[in-house]
Design an enzyme around this catalytic site. Structure first.
Site, PDB file in Angstrom:
ATOM      1  N   ARG A 105       0.833  -1.217   0.000  1.00 20.26           N
ATOM      2  CA  ARG A 105       0.000   0.000   0.000  1.00 20.26           C
ATOM      3  C   ARG A 105       0.859   1.254   0.000  1.00 20.26           C
ATOM      4  NH1 ARG A 105      -5.777  -0.586   1.288  1.00 20.26           N
ATOM      5  NH2 ARG A 105      -5.640   1.649   1.050  1.00 20.26           N
ATOM      6  N   GLU A 106       1.957   1.226   0.748  1.00 24.11           N
ATOM      7  CA  GLU A 106       2.825   2.404   0.842  1.00 24.11           C
ATOM      8  C   GLU A 106       3.460   2.734  -0.504  1.00 24.11           C
ATOM      9  OE1 GLU A 106       3.938   1.555   5.528  1.00 24.11           O
ATOM     10  OE2 GLU A 106       5.402   1.087   3.971  1.00 24.11           O
ATOM     11  N   TRP A 107       4.111   1.753  -1.138  1.00 25.45           N
ATOM     12  CA  TRP A 107       4.795   2.084  -2.389  1.00 25.45           C
ATOM     13  C   TRP A 107       3.823   2.293  -3.532  1.00 25.45           C
ATOM     14  CZ3 TRP A 107       4.800  -0.733  -6.874  1.00 25.45           C
ATOM     15  CH2 TRP A 107       4.575  -2.105  -6.818  1.00 25.45           C
TER      16      TRP A 107
END
Length: 127
Positions: A73-75
Site C-alpha cells: 500500500r505504501e509504495w
C-alpha cells in the site's frame, strides 16, 4: 533537508531502523513507523500523514520479499502520487532479494553487499 518515508517489512525492521537512524544523522526528516506510530494511534491515519508529506519513499526489500499488505500500500500510494504529478520519488533499497517487477527498471541502492557504499549512493539520490 528532505522528507523521507521508510517502507519496510517487519522482518527487516533492524536494518530499516539502522537506515532511518543514519538518514536522520545526515539531516533528513525521516518517517519511520516505530518513531511515528504510538499506542492508541490510528496506523492508517499516521501512515497517510507520513506519505502525504514525503518527497522520497525508500522501499526496503530483502530475500523475504517486499510484498506485504502495508508495504505494498505504501509504495503503490507513492507510485500513484508520482503518476498524478506529485514530486515524490521511490528509491529502492536492497537488503537482499529482488524488487517487484513493476519497479525493476529503477536503480537501487544495494546495502546487502556494501552498506557504506549503498548508503552513500542513497544519500546522493536524496537531494
Amino acid at each position: 533537508m528532505a522528507n523521507v518515508f521508510i517502507s519496510h517489512r517487519k522482518v527487516d525492521a533492524s536494518a530499516a531502523r539502522r537506515l532511518a537512524e543514519e538518514l536522520s544523522t545526515v539531516g533528513h526528516n525521516v518517517w519511520f513507523d516505530e518513531w511515528e506510530i504510538g499506542i492508541g494511534d490510528s496506523v492508517v491515519e499516521r501512515m497517510d500523514a507520513g506519505l502525504e508529506g514525503t518527497s522520497y519513499l525508500v522501499l526496503c526489500y530483502s530475500a523475504s520479499g517486499v510484498m506485504s499488505p502495508w508495504v505494498t500500500r505504501e509504495w503503490m500510494s507513492a507510485l500513484h502520487r508520482q503518476m498524478e504529478g506529485h514530486r515524490v520519488r521511490i528509491l529502492p533499497v536492497k537488503f537482499g532479494g529482488s524488487a517487484p517487477a513493476i519497479l525493476s527498471d529503477l536503480r537501487y541502492a544495494d546495502l546487502s553487499d556494501d552498506w557504506d557504499r549503498g548508503f552513500a549512493q542513497l544519500v546522493k539520490a536524496i537531494h
